[in-house]
Design a protein around this motif. Sequence first.
Motif, PDB file in Angstrom:
ATOM      1  N   TRP A   4      37.183 -12.717  14.929  1.00  0.00           N
ATOM      2  CA  TRP A   4      37.332 -13.623  13.762  1.00  0.00           C
ATOM      3  C   TRP A   4      36.260 -13.389  12.698  1.00  0.00           C
ATOM      4  CZ3 TRP A   4      34.200 -18.166  12.735  1.00  0.00           C
ATOM      5  CH2 TRP A   4      33.110 -18.293  13.608  1.00  0.00           C
ATOM      6  N   TYR A   5      35.386 -12.465  12.931  1.00  0.00           N
ATOM      7  CA  TYR A   5      34.368 -12.084  11.943  1.00  0.00           C
ATOM      8  C   TYR A   5      33.546 -13.289  11.447  1.00  0.00           C
ATOM      9  CZ  TYR A   5      37.177  -7.858  11.968  1.00  0.00           C
ATOM     10  OH  TYR A   5      37.856  -6.756  12.358  1.00  0.00           O
ATOM     11  N   GLY A   6      33.300 -14.225  12.376  1.00  0.00           N
ATOM     12  CA  GLY A   6      32.588 -15.457  11.992  1.00  0.00           C
ATOM     13  C   GLY A   6      31.254 -15.185  11.322  1.00  0.00           C
ATOM     14  N   GLY A   7      30.462 -14.279  11.900  1.00  0.00           N
ATOM     15  CA  GLY A   7      29.135 -13.990  11.353  1.00  0.00           C
ATOM     16  C   GLY A   7      29.198 -13.500   9.922  1.00  0.00           C
ATOM     17  N   GLN A   8      30.140 -12.547   9.665  1.00  0.00           N
ATOM     18  CA  GLN A   8      30.257 -11.997   8.309  1.00  0.00           C
ATOM     19  C   GLN A   8      30.710 -13.068   7.313  1.00  0.00           C
ATOM     20  OE1 GLN A   8      31.181 -10.399  11.126  1.00  0.00           O
ATOM     21  NE2 GLN A   8      31.673  -8.251  10.738  1.00  0.00           N
TER      22      GLN A   8
END
Lengths: 138, 137
Positions: A7-11
Amino acid sequence: MTFEIEWYGGQVLNASKIALDTASKKVAKMVMEDAKKILKQKAKTTTDKGLLSQFYVDESLFKNGGYLVWCQGPKKWWGKYHASFFELGNVWIHPYGNKSLPKINLPANPFMRPAARKNKHKATKVYQDSLDAWLKAG
Amino acid sequence: MDLLFQAIYNHFSATTGSGFYNDVSGRMYPNFASQGASFPYCVYFSVVDGNDLDFSDESEDFLLQFNIFSQNTSSIEAGNLLESLKTMFDNCSLTVTGWRHLQFQRGNIYPNGDYEQSPPIQGYSVEYNVLLEKARS
């Protein structure tokens, strides 16, 4: 069987933080400009001299501290950093500690807090617009 | 604003023999103190005032400030003044002609002295959020 979703939460979080950071700086500048306007009006001047030349916006040294609007007094060896006295009001028996100057009482002339309160609702809109623009840009 | 200032002064002067009035010997001034005012004294003024409307009511949202000053080598007098100011005004009820008084809530307190004077000036700035409301005319 495992099912994974990246889910690419960090980005996403980092990118949104940049958008909000830009908005924070913009809000701080808005407050600064309004504080200057109020001060000019109260000082009955149109020039950016003295206290009016001492405004700046700086990033807080605290983590996630946002931006700060600074204003201090003249940076002369005999001078006090008198912006807080101007904002809050004080008793000055001798201005700048100079005993040859006449005694005065200093009434408050608030300029920072009115500017901050004036922009309270506008700030929400700036943050909202900034996030909307970031979402549209993908 | 004059009505609010009047209501504050009425509340202040309602009890004269003790409390904050007695501690400052009745010296509480609106907006600014006269030159050469004796210490200790208090000055109160409006920092900012916002007006708001809804369908039926009009409200005034004030940020008020009280400055208390004492000229004393000890900070005890200023500390006592701060406590008696809080006792008198924290969540107090005012009678403001023509308005419903909803709130008198203390906000920030800033130390506000001038220690270069002799004897030093010891003082505090105390903020209050005040909310008034009335029916729209």
